[in-house]
Enzyme design. Sequence first.
Site, PDB file in Angstrom:
ATOM      1  N   GLU A 176      -6.468   4.633   7.958  1.00  6.13           N
ATOM      2  CA  GLU A 176      -6.457   6.036   7.912  1.00  6.13           C
ATOM      3  C   GLU A 176      -7.591   6.565   7.160  1.00  6.13           C
ATOM      4  O   GLU A 176      -8.030   7.790   7.288  1.00  6.13           O
ATOM      5  CB  GLU A 176      -5.292   6.221   6.992  1.00  6.13           C
ATOM      6  CG  GLU A 176      -3.868   5.796   7.745  1.00  6.13           C
ATOM      7  CD  GLU A 176      -2.673   5.212   6.895  1.00  6.13           C
ATOM      8  OE1 GLU A 176      -2.757   5.428   5.832  1.00  6.13           O
ATOM      9  OE2 GLU A 176      -1.736   4.622   7.511  1.00  6.13           O
TER      10      GLU A 176
ATOM     11  N   HIS B 140      -9.337   1.091   5.202  1.00  6.42           N
ATOM     12  CA  HIS B 140      -8.100   1.408   5.852  1.00  6.42           C
ATOM     13  C   HIS B 140      -8.203   2.162   7.106  1.00  6.42           C
ATOM     14  O   HIS B 140      -9.099   3.256   6.953  1.00  6.42           O
ATOM     15  CB  HIS B 140      -7.124   1.697   5.006  1.00  6.42           C
ATOM     16  CG  HIS B 140      -5.812   1.523   5.468  1.00  6.42           C
ATOM     17  ND1 HIS B 140      -5.251   2.645   6.314  1.00  6.42           N
ATOM     18  CD2 HIS B 140      -4.897   0.877   5.315  1.00  6.42           C
ATOM     19  CE1 HIS B 140      -3.919   2.344   6.718  1.00  6.42           C
ATOM     20  NE2 HIS B 140      -3.506   1.298   6.049  1.00  6.42           N
TER      21      HIS B 140
ATOM     22  N   GLY C 188       3.245   2.239  10.805  1.00  7.02           N
ATOM     23  CA  GLY C 188       4.216   3.297  10.795  1.00  7.02           C
ATOM     24  C   GLY C 188       4.823   3.600  11.905  1.00  7.02           C
ATOM     25  O   GLY C 188       5.427   4.266  12.130  1.00  7.02           O
TER      26      GLY C 188
ATOM     27  N   SER D 262       4.009  -2.398  10.284  1.00  3.55           N
ATOM     28  CA  SER D 262       5.382  -2.207  10.385  1.00  3.55           C
ATOM     29  C   SER D 262       5.973  -3.714   9.849  1.00  3.55           C
ATOM     30  O   SER D 262       7.062  -4.154  10.845  1.00  3.55           O
ATOM     31  CB  SER D 262       5.747  -1.973  11.930  1.00  3.55           C
ATOM     32  OG  SER D 262       5.407  -0.637  12.095  1.00  3.55           O
TER      33      SER D 262
ATOM     34  N   GLU E  54      -4.892  -5.046  10.534  1.00  5.09           N
ATOM     35  CA  GLU E  54      -3.782  -3.795  11.021  1.00  5.09           C
ATOM     36  C   GLU E  54      -4.102  -3.218  12.020  1.00  5.09           C
ATOM     37  O   GLU E  54      -4.892  -2.378  12.328  1.00  5.09           O
ATOM     38  CB  GLU E  54      -3.872  -2.812   9.553  1.00  5.09           C
ATOM     39  CG  GLU E  54      -3.688  -3.675   8.321  1.00  5.09           C
ATOM     40  CD  GLU E  54      -3.048  -2.553   7.240  1.00  5.09           C
ATOM     41  OE1 GLU E  54      -2.120  -2.985   6.668  1.00  5.09           O
ATOM     42  OE2 GLU E  54      -3.582  -1.390   7.167  1.00  5.09           O
TER      43      GLU E  54
ATOM     44  N   LYS F  32      -0.064   4.275   0.027  1.00  5.14           N
ATOM     45  CA  LYS F  32      -0.582   5.314   0.553  1.00  5.14           C
ATOM     46  C   LYS F  32      -0.453   6.675  -0.254  1.00  5.14           C
ATOM     47  O   LYS F  32      -0.395   6.565  -1.670  1.00  5.14           O
ATOM     48  CB  LYS F  32      -0.068   5.496   1.836  1.00  5.14           C
ATOM     49  CG  LYS F  32      -0.242   4.212   2.557  1.00  5.14           C
ATOM     50  CD  LYS F  32       0.265   4.452   4.347  1.00  5.14           C
ATOM     51  CE  LYS F  32      -0.024   3.074   4.864  1.00  5.14           C
ATOM     52  NZ  LYS F  32       0.088   2.956   6.228  1.00  5.14           N
TER      53      LYS F  32
ATOM     54  N   ASN G 140       0.719  -1.271  -0.005  1.00  2.09           N
ATOM     55  CA  ASN G 140      -0.147  -0.033   0.038  1.00  2.09           C
ATOM     56  C   ASN G 140       0.898   1.339   0.160  1.00  2.09           C
ATOM     57  O   ASN G 140       1.507   1.572   1.180  1.00  2.09           O
ATOM     58  CB  ASN G 140      -0.946  -0.048   1.207  1.00  2.09           C
ATOM     59  CG  ASN G 140      -1.795   1.246   1.390  1.00  2.09           C
ATOM     60  OD1 ASN G 140      -1.487   2.132   0.653  1.00  2.09           O
ATOM     61  ND2 ASN G 140      -2.366   1.545   2.596  1.00  2.09           N
TER      62      ASN G 140
HETATM   63  P1  13P Z   1       3.316   0.306   7.442  1.00  2.00           P
HETATM   64  O1  13P Z   1       4.024  -1.208   6.815  1.00  2.00           O
HETATM   65  O2  13P Z   1       4.247   1.443   7.074  1.00  2.00           O
HETATM   66  O3  13P Z   1       3.356   0.112   8.991  1.00  2.00           O
HETATM   67  O4  13P Z   1       1.759   0.445   6.910  1.00  2.00           O
HETATM   68  C1  13P Z   1       1.033  -0.651   7.281  1.00  2.00           C
HETATM   69  C2  13P Z   1      -0.205  -0.083   6.400  1.00  2.00           C
HETATM   70  O5  13P Z   1      -0.940   0.645   7.035  1.00  2.00           O
HETATM   71  C3  13P Z   1      -0.578  -0.962   5.245  1.00  2.00           C
HETATM   72  O6  13P Z   1      -1.877  -0.620   4.745  1.00  2.00           O
END
Ligand code: 13P
Length: 253
Positions: free
Chosen positions: A95, A93, A169, A209, A163, A11, A9
């Site tokens: 976010e 997601h 992150g 992560s 997740e 983002k 992803n």
């Molecule tokens: P990270 O791998 O950067 O922690 O992000 C995970 C994520 O939100 C994937 O959708």
Amino acid sequence: MRRKLAAGNWKMNGLKADLAEVAALTAAHPAPGTDILLCPPATLIAPMVAAAQGSALAVGGQDCHAAAAGAHTGDVSAPMLADAGATHVILGHSERRQDHDEHNEHVRAKANAALAAGLVCVICVGESEAERDAANTLDIIGGQLSGSIPDGVTGHSLVVAYEPIWAIGTGRTPTLDQIGEVHDFIRMRLERRFGPGIGRSTRLLYGGSVKPANAAEIFAVSNVDGALVGGASLKASDFSAIITALEAAPTQG
Ligand code: 13P
């Protein structure tokens, strides 16, 4: 037996110049032993599809609107994603849930739109740190599963990504036991709702992560069929190492 899936992803990251990473990735994995998916920002879907032509890399969106078309400035619909060459879409997601106030019923409506457009839905669930500290993790995940996943899915058209919000992150990950507990729970809930056929064939991804250094141990956990990778999917070298770890992981299912 479930085919493993390494999903990235991007983002809100990536310009045309970053498609060089796609060329490096597909060159490194001409015949991968797993499915590979990258979900770039909407502006890069069509060029990434072109860059991935003839390779095993699938391309997906990161969100879609619940309507097929209409007066929704700035939004992208599921038929538009499919038209650009996407085969998958990430939905729900954390976010999106946080930044855009998306709730389970929105995610379910978007998933129905995605299914109607022939897209595979990668539906995300996950608890906050406060919810885990209050021992509410499985309640939260259970509510997200029943609220976000529509009735019409199949083992092919649904992927669930666990997740934990606090692991995204941050460089922090749950213990392997915690990941296994949630993945076993998701499997059980899918089997109970959809029956053993769909319940056992749906791929379950862990996200939060995931890096080359921790991928192998996470991929050995029960009911982990792959990963949804954020930061480490931006560079072909990191994502490639994660794909290689997934190819080497024990068979599940
Ligand atoms: P990270 O791998 O950067 O922690 O992000 C995970 C994520 O939100 C994937 O959708």
